[in-house]
Design an enzyme around this catalytic site. Structure first.
Site, PDB file in Angstrom:
ATOM      1  N   GLN A 130       1.102  -1.278  -0.058  1.00  0.00           N
ATOM      2  CA  GLN A 130      -0.039   0.106  -0.088  1.00  0.00           C
ATOM      3  C   GLN A 130       0.884   1.221   0.124  1.00  0.00           C
ATOM      4  O   GLN A 130       1.465   1.387   1.061  1.00  0.00           O
ATOM      5  CB  GLN A 130      -0.951   0.021   1.087  1.00  0.00           C
ATOM      6  CG  GLN A 130      -1.833   1.144   1.434  1.00  0.00           C
ATOM      7  CD  GLN A 130      -2.400   1.099   2.837  1.00  0.00           C
ATOM      8  OE1 GLN A 130      -1.943   0.783   3.703  1.00  0.00           O
ATOM      9  NE2 GLN A 130      -3.559   1.699   2.794  1.00  0.00           N
ATOM     10  N   GLY A 131       0.950   2.019  -1.135  1.00  0.00           N
ATOM     11  CA  GLY A 131       1.390   3.266  -1.075  1.00  0.00           C
ATOM     12  C   GLY A 131       0.874   4.551  -0.933  1.00  0.00           C
ATOM     13  O   GLY A 131       0.337   5.137  -1.782  1.00  0.00           O
ATOM     14  N   TYR A 132       0.612   4.627   0.451  1.00  0.00           N
ATOM     15  CA  TYR A 132      -0.216   5.901   0.713  1.00  0.00           C
ATOM     16  C   TYR A 132       0.717   6.865   1.483  1.00  0.00           C
ATOM     17  O   TYR A 132       0.972   8.113   0.794  1.00  0.00           O
ATOM     18  CB  TYR A 132      -1.434   5.694   1.844  1.00  0.00           C
ATOM     19  CG  TYR A 132      -2.423   5.007   1.040  1.00  0.00           C
ATOM     20  CD1 TYR A 132      -2.864   4.258  -0.223  1.00  0.00           C
ATOM     21  CD2 TYR A 132      -3.904   5.181   1.878  1.00  0.00           C
ATOM     22  CE1 TYR A 132      -3.697   4.037  -0.728  1.00  0.00           C
ATOM     23  CE2 TYR A 132      -5.017   4.838   1.193  1.00  0.00           C
ATOM     24  CZ  TYR A 132      -5.014   4.120   0.062  1.00  0.00           C
ATOM     25  OH  TYR A 132      -6.352   3.907  -0.365  1.00  0.00           O
ATOM     26  N   SER A 133       1.069   6.491   2.791  1.00  0.00           N
ATOM     27  CA  SER A 133       1.808   7.653   3.592  1.00  0.00           C
ATOM     28  C   SER A 133       3.197   8.110   2.797  1.00  0.00           C
ATOM     29  O   SER A 133       3.979   7.619   2.239  1.00  0.00           O
ATOM     30  CB  SER A 133       2.396   6.926   4.832  1.00  0.00           C
ATOM     31  OG  SER A 133       1.134   6.461   5.407  1.00  0.00           O
ATOM     32  N   SER A 165       4.305  -1.141   4.157  1.00  0.00           N
ATOM     33  CA  SER A 165       4.613  -2.454   4.939  1.00  0.00           C
ATOM     34  C   SER A 165       4.752  -3.440   3.862  1.00  0.00           C
ATOM     35  O   SER A 165       4.074  -3.713   2.994  1.00  0.00           O
ATOM     36  CB  SER A 165       3.201  -3.038   5.707  1.00  0.00           C
ATOM     37  OG  SER A 165       2.889  -2.107   6.848  1.00  0.00           O
ATOM     38  N   GLU A 248      -9.683  -1.166   5.012  1.00  0.00           N
ATOM     39  CA  GLU A 248      -8.499  -1.464   5.631  1.00  0.00           C
ATOM     40  C   GLU A 248      -9.015  -1.323   7.426  1.00  0.00           C
ATOM     41  O   GLU A 248      -8.507  -2.232   8.198  1.00  0.00           O
ATOM     42  CB  GLU A 248      -7.542  -0.468   5.581  1.00  0.00           C
ATOM     43  CG  GLU A 248      -6.112  -0.719   6.383  1.00  0.00           C
ATOM     44  CD  GLU A 248      -4.827   0.300   5.900  1.00  0.00           C
ATOM     45  OE1 GLU A 248      -5.256   1.233   5.245  1.00  0.00           O
ATOM     46  OE2 GLU A 248      -4.134   0.216   6.718  1.00  0.00           O
ATOM     47  N   GLU A 386      -6.472   9.251  17.004  1.00  0.00           N
ATOM     48  CA  GLU A 386      -7.010  10.645  16.972  1.00  0.00           C
ATOM     49  C   GLU A 386      -7.716  11.019  15.711  1.00  0.00           C
ATOM     50  O   GLU A 386      -8.872  11.602  15.619  1.00  0.00           O
ATOM     51  CB  GLU A 386      -5.921  11.686  17.188  1.00  0.00           C
ATOM     52  CG  GLU A 386      -5.130  11.791  18.423  1.00  0.00           C
ATOM     53  CD  GLU A 386      -4.127  10.463  18.862  1.00  0.00           C
ATOM     54  OE1 GLU A 386      -3.908   9.793  17.755  1.00  0.00           O
ATOM     55  OE2 GLU A 386      -3.845  10.380  20.028  1.00  0.00           O
TER      56      GLU A 386
HETATM   57  C1  FAD Z   1       2.287  -0.758  11.862  1.00  0.00           C
HETATM   58  C2  FAD Z   1       2.005   0.335  10.605  1.00  0.00           C
HETATM   59  C3  FAD Z   1       1.977  -0.022   9.416  1.00  0.00           C
HETATM   60  C4  FAD Z   1       1.848   0.785   8.468  1.00  0.00           C
HETATM   61  N1  FAD Z   1       1.528   0.482   6.967  1.00  0.00           N
HETATM   62  C5  FAD Z   1       1.594   1.250   6.140  1.00  0.00           C
HETATM   63  C6  FAD Z   1       1.622   0.829   4.461  1.00  0.00           C
HETATM   64  O1  FAD Z   1       1.520  -0.207   4.387  1.00  0.00           O
HETATM   65  N2  FAD Z   1       1.289   2.056   3.646  1.00  0.00           N
HETATM   66  C7  FAD Z   1       1.218   3.243   3.999  1.00  0.00           C
HETATM   67  O2  FAD Z   1       0.975   4.084   3.112  1.00  0.00           O
HETATM   68  N3  FAD Z   1       1.287   3.677   5.473  1.00  0.00           N
HETATM   69  C8  FAD Z   1       1.485   2.690   6.505  1.00  0.00           C
HETATM   70  N4  FAD Z   1       1.695   3.192   7.683  1.00  0.00           N
HETATM   71  C9  FAD Z   1       1.709   4.503   8.090  1.00  0.00           C
HETATM   72  C10 FAD Z   1       0.456   5.162   8.711  1.00  0.00           C
HETATM   73  O3  FAD Z   1      -0.700   5.005   7.921  1.00  0.00           O
HETATM   74  C11 FAD Z   1       0.885   6.412   9.384  1.00  0.00           C
HETATM   75  O4  FAD Z   1       1.796   6.382  10.438  1.00  0.00           O
HETATM   76  C12 FAD Z   1      -0.419   7.108   9.931  1.00  0.00           C
HETATM   77  O5  FAD Z   1      -1.553   7.562   8.900  1.00  0.00           O
HETATM   78  C13 FAD Z   1      -0.017   8.447  10.804  1.00  0.00           C
HETATM   79  O6  FAD Z   1       0.904   9.253  10.016  1.00  0.00           O
HETATM   80  P1  FAD Z   1       2.214   9.833  10.485  1.00  0.00           P
HETATM   81  O7  FAD Z   1       3.026   8.634  11.039  1.00  0.00           O
HETATM   82  O8  FAD Z   1       2.849  10.610   9.413  1.00  0.00           O
HETATM   83  O9  FAD Z   1       1.748  10.580  11.784  1.00  0.00           O
HETATM   84  P2  FAD Z   1       1.395  11.953  11.937  1.00  0.00           P
HETATM   85  O10 FAD Z   1       0.294  12.358  10.735  1.00  0.00           O
HETATM   86  O11 FAD Z   1       2.596  12.970  11.655  1.00  0.00           O
HETATM   87  O12 FAD Z   1       0.523  12.267  13.253  1.00  0.00           O
HETATM   88  C14 FAD Z   1       1.635  12.369  14.512  1.00  0.00           C
HETATM   89  C15 FAD Z   1       0.344  12.526  15.706  1.00  0.00           C
HETATM   90  O13 FAD Z   1      -0.279  13.767  15.289  1.00  0.00           O
HETATM   91  C16 FAD Z   1      -1.935  13.447  15.632  1.00  0.00           C
HETATM   92  N5  FAD Z   1      -2.621  13.959  14.641  1.00  0.00           N
HETATM   93  C17 FAD Z   1      -2.075  14.420  13.357  1.00  0.00           C
HETATM   94  N6  FAD Z   1      -3.314  15.247  12.642  1.00  0.00           N
HETATM   95  C18 FAD Z   1      -4.225  15.263  14.013  1.00  0.00           C
HETATM   96  C19 FAD Z   1      -5.517  15.940  13.903  1.00  0.00           C
HETATM   97  N7  FAD Z   1      -6.061  16.481  12.802  1.00  0.00           N
HETATM   98  N8  FAD Z   1      -6.224  15.812  15.091  1.00  0.00           N
HETATM   99  C20 FAD Z   1      -5.744  15.223  16.084  1.00  0.00           C
HETATM  100  N9  FAD Z   1      -4.347  14.564  15.923  1.00  0.00           N
HETATM  101  C21 FAD Z   1      -3.863  14.766  15.136  1.00  0.00           C
HETATM  102  C22 FAD Z   1      -1.707  11.850  15.047  1.00  0.00           C
HETATM  103  O14 FAD Z   1      -2.768  11.309  15.764  1.00  0.00           O
HETATM  104  C23 FAD Z   1      -0.439  11.463  15.854  1.00  0.00           C
HETATM  105  O15 FAD Z   1      -0.557  10.974  17.188  1.00  0.00           O
HETATM  106  C24 FAD Z   1       1.767   2.167   8.651  1.00  0.00           C
HETATM  107  C25 FAD Z   1       2.049   2.554  10.073  1.00  0.00           C
HETATM  108  C26 FAD Z   1       2.222   1.647  11.231  1.00  0.00           C
HETATM  109  C27 FAD Z   1       2.366   2.168  12.457  1.00  0.00           C
END
Ligand code: FAD
Length: 401
Positions: A130-133, A165, A248, A386
């Site tokens: 999955q290429g999202y983040s 992942s 998902e 959150e």
């Molecule tokens: C085990 C695991 C597997 C994953 N697998 C994939 C994958 O296969 N493909 C992929 O694309 N991504 C994957 N991810 C990434 C995941 O989707 C992101 O880590 C997640 O969306 C959070 O983004 P970030 O890490 O950039 O944190 P940030 O967005 O920077 O958030 C940091 C903190 O700020 C808080 N926050 C941010 N915005 C708000 C808001 N508007 N209101 C309140 N709080 C807020 C968040 O809750 C968090 O606590 C995976 C993550 C994990 C942990």
């Protein structure tokens, strides 16, 4: 004989007689098989077991037969799951193909796209990532910058994804890319599929605190995708991406709901209570520590309620309901429940969970430490808690911004 009985009979005939003859030996009950061009075999029979089940569409029991699925209705799918449990057989195949991109293609793909990709998922031939983040687009996913430029019947892709992942094990990626940088950030996003086995795609594993490297950074330098692999048209990717996140989040919630359901089916005793007896002792035939007794009773009740709720949700999905914003509730509850369980198991084992390697700790204790660490990511992956609370507030409860 009713239709249900006749279906159960045919299935049992296949699972109990035909399948063992073809395999010689069956896989162990807990082994997950992810398939793909470079498959890891949790058991020597995993691939053959998957292929034998796939011939009847039983790796994707409810998908339409025309795309390789089993074509089972809701009732039949329940019987199939129950028969697997009865025979201690694992689900033949897992992965993002079955749980994420497959359902999304059934919802948004053209007939041609479904015929191209779904049968390969059913047969376990292609493993998906999955290429999202991206480094600057996690919770605020619509800020993504990785770009896809149309060049004839191809798209030229540049930029970076992160936290992908198992990208190092995957064959194809589904992802969202920016095809237009003007206008609202949710516009100009395109959902597309691309083959990862090409020179423009570089995958680098990231090592985690748990010691494993399930994540990768994925870099694109003039990588190519075909325009025929754009889902739902250029610039419409945000809608598709959100729908996929619904699948998902349901899948993540369901993972812990299914685990809870399986535990609740254990007839002889409660595994948490057994663990507490072994590590914390008992008095007068009961667990010695009353606080532990309370915590175990509470979590057992919560798991049972959650398993029933997930069963109801699975029934409605099989009946054609698409997961909506309410999937955020399952995601939050399921992941936090798992974290509570991991914390409890850690308390039960006490200092025996402080080990990382070497003597003094048995295999299960070492695994426990890693599972507890891994569970911290549950409330981040698929969107943080959150973010789920924001979705529930806005789209389920209708609260103002
Ligand atoms: C085990 C695991 C597997 C994953 N697998 C994939 C994958 O296969 N493909 C992929 O694309 N991504 C994957 N991810 C990434 C995941 O989707 C992101 O880590 C997640 O969306 C959070 O983004 P970030 O890490 O950039 O944190 P940030 O967005 O920077 O958030 C940091 C903190 O700020 C808080 N926050 C941010 N915005 C708000 C808001 N508007 N209101 C309140 N709080 C807020 C968040 O809750 C968090 O606590 C995976 C993550 C994990 C942990």
């Amino acid at each position: 004989m009713t239709d249900v009985e006749s279906f159960r009979g045919q299935l049992a005939e296949f699972l109990e007689r035909e399948l063992p003859k073809r395999l010689g030996e069956l896989p162990p009950p807990t082994a997950d098989y992810w398939g793909g061009r470079k498959p890891e075999l949790p058991h020597p029979m995993s691939k053959r077991y998957c292929e034998a089940m796939a011939e009847r569409g039983l790796t994707a029991p409810t998908w339409p037969k025309e795309y390789g699925g089993g074509g089972l209705d809701k009732e039949q799918a329940k019987i199939f799951a129950a028969e697997l449990r009865r025979l201690h057989l694992p689900v033949p195949l897992v992965g993002f193909g079955l749980s994420m991109i497959g359902p999304t293609l059934l919802q948004f793909g053209t007939d041609e796209q479904r015929r191209e990709h779904l049968p390969k998922i059913v047969r376990g031939e292609i493993r998906w990532a999955q290429g999202y983040s991206e480094p600057n687009a996690g919770s605020d996913l619509a800020s993504l910058a990785a770009s896809a430029r149309i060049a004839g019947d191809e798209l030229v892709i540049n930029g970076q994804k992160i936290w992908t992942s198992y990208a190092d094990k995957a064959d194809w990626m589904f992802g969202i890319f920016r095809t237009d940088a003007g206008g609202k950030k949710q516009e100009g996003i395109t959902f597309l599929l691309l083959d990862m086995a090409q020179p423009g795609v570089l995958v680098r594993p990231i090592k985690l605190i748990s010691g494993a490297s399930p994540f990768c950074e994925t870099f694109f330098t003039d990588a190519r995708a075909h325009t025929k692999d754009i889902i739902a048209g250029i610039g419409n990717g945000w809608t598709v991406a959100k729908a996929l996140l619904g699948h998902e989040r349901t899948m993540i919630g369901d993972m812990f709901g299914t685990v809870a359901a399986a535990r609740n089916k254990v007839a002889a005793g409660n595994p948490l209570a057994e663990l507490a007896r072994a590590y914390a002792g008992e008095r007068d035939g009961r667990l010695a520590d009353p606080v532990l007794r309370d915590r175990i009773a509470q979590i057992t009740m919560d798991e049972r309620c959650f398993a029933l709720t997930m069963q109801r949700s699975a029934d409605s999905v099989k009946a054609g309901h698409k997961p909506g914003p309410e999937s955020s509730i399952f995601k939050i509850y399921g992941t936090e429940l798992n974290q509570r369980r991991q914390e409890l198991m850690l308390s039960l084992r006490g200092p025996q969970c402080l080990g990382w390697e070497g003597p003094g700790f048995d295999e299960r204790e070492l695994v426990q430490t890693r599972e507890w660490l891994r569970s911290r990511g549950n409330t981040i992956e698929g969107g943080t808690s959150e973010v789920q609370l924001n979705i529930i507030a806005k789209h389920v409860l209708g609260l103002p911004d």
